[in-house]
Write a protein that holds these residues in place. Structure first.
Motif, short mmCIF file in Angstrom:
data_model
loop_
_atom_site.label_atom_id
_atom_site.label_comp_id
_atom_site.label_asym_id
_atom_site.label_seq_id
_atom_site.Cartn_x
_atom_site.Cartn_y
_atom_site.Cartn_z
N ILE A 180 38.20 40.74 42.39
CA ILE A 180 39.46 40.48 43.10
C ILE A 180 39.17 39.81 44.44
N ASP A 181 38.18 40.33 45.18
CA ASP A 181 37.81 39.74 46.47
C ASP A 181 37.33 38.30 46.31
N GLU A 182 36.74 38.01 45.15
CA GLU A 182 36.23 36.66 44.89
C GLU A 182 37.27 35.77 44.23
N ASN A 183 38.52 36.25 44.14
CA ASN A 183 39.62 35.51 43.51
C ASN A 183 39.32 35.16 42.05
N ARG A 184 38.65 36.09 41.36
CA ARG A 184 38.34 35.88 39.94
C ARG A 184 39.09 36.86 39.05
N PHE A 185 39.85 37.77 39.68
CA PHE A 185 40.67 38.70 38.90
C PHE A 185 41.92 39.02 39.71
N ARG A 186 43.06 39.05 39.02
CA ARG A 186 44.33 39.27 39.70
C ARG A 186 44.46 40.73 40.11
N ILE A 230 44.70 49.57 26.32
CA ILE A 230 43.47 50.16 26.84
C ILE A 230 42.51 49.01 27.12
N ALA A 231 42.11 48.85 28.36
CA ALA A 231 41.19 47.79 28.73
C ALA A 231 39.84 48.41 29.10
N ALA A 232 38.80 47.58 29.07
CA ALA A 232 37.47 48.08 29.41
C ALA A 232 36.67 46.96 30.05
N THR A 233 35.73 47.35 30.90
CA THR A 233 34.86 46.36 31.53
C THR A 233 33.60 47.03 32.07
N ASN A 234 32.52 46.24 32.15
CA ASN A 234 31.30 46.71 32.81
C ASN A 234 31.14 46.03 34.17
N LYS A 235 32.18 45.32 34.59
CA LYS A 235 32.14 44.61 35.86
C LYS A 235 32.88 45.39 36.95
N ASP A 236 32.59 45.06 38.19
CA ASP A 236 33.26 45.66 39.34
C ASP A 236 34.51 44.83 39.64
N LEU A 237 35.65 45.26 39.13
CA LEU A 237 36.87 44.47 39.26
C LEU A 237 37.31 44.29 40.72
N PRO A 238 37.21 45.29 41.60
CA PRO A 238 37.57 45.05 43.01
C PRO A 238 36.76 43.91 43.63
N GLU A 259 35.95 44.00 27.74
CA GLU A 259 35.40 43.04 28.72
C GLU A 259 36.52 42.25 29.40
N ILE A 260 37.51 42.97 29.90
CA ILE A 260 38.66 42.34 30.54
C ILE A 260 38.25 41.54 31.77
N GLY A 261 37.11 41.89 32.37
CA GLY A 261 36.64 41.17 33.55
C GLY A 261 36.23 39.75 33.25
N ASP A 262 36.05 39.39 31.98
CA ASP A 262 35.69 38.03 31.60
C ASP A 262 36.89 37.17 31.23
N MET A 263 38.08 37.70 31.41
CA MET A 263 39.29 36.95 31.04
C MET A 263 39.57 35.86 32.07
N PRO A 264 39.82 34.62 31.64
CA PRO A 264 40.14 33.54 32.57
C PRO A 264 41.41 33.83 33.37
N MET A 265 41.49 33.30 34.57
CA MET A 265 42.62 33.57 35.46
C MET A 265 43.95 33.14 34.84
N GLU A 266 43.97 31.99 34.16
CA GLU A 266 45.24 31.53 33.59
C GLU A 266 45.74 32.47 32.50
N ALA A 267 44.80 33.03 31.71
CA ALA A 267 45.19 34.00 30.68
C ALA A 267 45.62 35.32 31.32
N GLN A 268 45.01 35.68 32.45
CA GLN A 268 45.41 36.89 33.17
C GLN A 268 46.88 36.82 33.60
N THR A 269 47.27 35.64 34.07
CA THR A 269 48.65 35.46 34.52
C THR A 269 49.63 35.69 33.37
#
Length: 481
Positions: free
Chosen positions: A290-296, A279-287, A242-252
């Motif tokens: 990204i457009d919503e500035n919620r994933f780097r 190996i990362a995984a997610t059920n979210k649409d990461l692109p 569930e990498i899509g749920d990672m906070p932005m500060e932790a992503q950095t």
């Protein structure tokens, strides 16, 4: 124009040899065929092909046996493996032996032609590090033979001999962690730790401490230095679920670690070198995130080196029964009563849309293994266990629908024909349904009469007579390209 070369096709089905051979000859290749390992060996010496296309199940043995030795003697040869044993095990074995490509049967001729062209263009493109790794194949966690799963298996087989980052995509319950576990347990890091962490299950303020560790006194409750998941996975694999749920500060901070290969604990100042596969995984649409500035975006590119998309269970319904029986077998091995599925229950499982995917099916089978008093699970038991609003009350399995249609037809015919003793209802019914069966069977095998006759359980001469009697042209029953 693509390169042409000498191709050896090995398959015990004469029809496949003819169809593949003619298709490749039309592209300018020189083609010879064989039907056994013995014939293959002789032609490898006398014909010296550039590409070997071989089936696995051959009359005199396993077609994969000896492939590694063949490539050792002829390192410029490319091997393409065909197999009806469409399992992860077969894909991995083919890759280990040094195969250039693995195609599950039934295969697409255009895809095979592309693979041949790629093999001729690649020349010597074998990875000796991937051959005969001696991997444990038994008890593999992934089950299914659908076309969608074949692509998953082929991708897994290709990443076992390297450490590229992988992003597993799929709905909740499709088995993303099972893919990660399979890659780890079959790959080069299998003797080292496999550490999994679910980003959605950890409070935001604790994610960095969990990942990178912390020093004594770094925060309230930090009574001693504690290694994070990166250090715990040293030499092995770190699965970031569930990498899509990672906070932005932790992503950095995660991106910095992936770029430098070093982690610094929370409250610490001395970096620690780490060597892990990600190996990362997610059920979210990461692109979209990204457009919503919620994933780097830069982190996305760093993780998404090799994407693996897992299909939802409703997109591979042909695997449902195999999975259900697999879970019932596992339940029996764990000490629960052994259960079987009735035919109507199996059809009902395939009709259900499975919003919870494989996890929902597994839980249902375990529950039925405990609660069902009968040894055979019937459709009525399933109706009591599945959401009523998703299972039509008047649902009938396809076999039941066909039987009911025949019943109604017979009643109508008998109702108007009792005074006609020579109606020949049997012949009338055959004339109604048999042409449909012949047409669908031939279409499924692209007009191949030998394979169609085998599927129908009749000999080829009988099939040809029936086609003539019904005025059916097999050449018009091929699947359109």
């Amino acid at each position: 124009m693509s390169a042409t070369g000498a191709i050896l096709v090995v398959d015990d089905d004469p029809a496949i040899c003819v169809v593949v051979g003619e298709a490749l000859r039309r592209q300018g290749h020189k083609v010879k065929t064989a039907s056994s390992i013995k014939e293959r060996g002789a032609l490898l010496e006398s014909f010296a092909p550039d590409v070997l296309i071989t089936d696995v199940m051959l009359p005199d043995g396993d077609g994969l046996d000896g492939v590694a030795e063949i490539l050792e003697r002829s390192p410029d040869l490319s091997v393409i493996v065909l197999s009806a044993q469409n399992t992860l095990n077969t894909a991995i074995r083919a890759t280990e032996k040094g195969a250039f490509e693995y195609l599950p049967k039934p295969f697409d001729l255009n895809e095979l032609a592309r693979a041949v062209g790629d093999a001729l263009g690649a020349g010597k493109a074998h990875d000796s590090d991937g051959a005969d790794m001696g991997l444990p194949h038994d008890g593999l966690p992934l089950v299914g033979r659908s076309p969608a799963m074949q692509e998953v298996y082929r991708t897994i087989a290709r990443v076992l001999s390297n450490d590229l980052s992988i992003l597993v995509l799929g709905e909740s319950g499709t088995g993303k962690e099972l893919v990660a576990e399979a890659i780890h347990s079959l790959g080069q890091r299998r003797t080292k730790p496999f550490i999994a962490i679910n980003m959605a299950a950890i409070p935001r303020e604790l994610i960095e401490a969990e990942l990178f560790g912390y020093e004594k006194g770094a925060f309230t409750g930090a009574h001693a230095r504690t290694a994070g998941k990166f250090e715990q996975a040293q030499g092995g694999t770190l699965f970031l679920d569930e990498i899509g749920d990672m906070p932005m500060e932790a992503q950095t901070r995660l991106l910095r670690v992936l770029q430098s290969g070093e982690v610094t604990t929370v409250g610490g100042s001395k970096p620690v070198r780490v060597n892990v596969r990600i190996i990362a995984a997610t059920n979210k649409d990461l692109p979209t995130l990204i457009d919503e500035n919620r994933f780097r975006q830069d982190l996305y590119y760093r993780l998404n080196v090799v994407p693996i998309s897992l299909p939802a269970l409703r997109e591979r319904r042909e695997d449902v029964i195999m999975l259900a029986r697999h879970f019932l077998d596992r339940a029996a091995l764990e000490g629960l009563p052994r259960k079987a599925l009735s035919d109507d229950a199996a059809q009902l499982l395939m009709a259900y849309h499975w919003p919870g995917n494989v996890r929902e099916l597994q839980n249902l089978m375990q529950r039925l293994a405990v609660l069902s008093r009968e040894n055979v699970i019937a459709a009525d038991m399933l109706r009591n266990s599945l959401p009523l609003d998703t299972v039509p009350a008047d649902y009938a399995a396809p076999a039941d629908q066909l039987g009911q249609a025949v019943r109604e037809w017979a009643k109508r015919q008998l109702g108007v024909g009792l005074g006609q003793p020579n109606r020949a209802l049997h012949d009338d019914l055959l004339a109604l349904v048999e042409p449909i069966l012949l047409q669908e069977t031939l279409a499924s095998v692209d007009g191949n009469q030998i394979r169609a006759a085998g599927l129908l359980g009749i000999n080829r001469n009988t099939l040809r007579k029936k086609l003539t009697d019904y005025g059916l042209d097999p050449l018009q029953l091929r699947v359109a390209d």
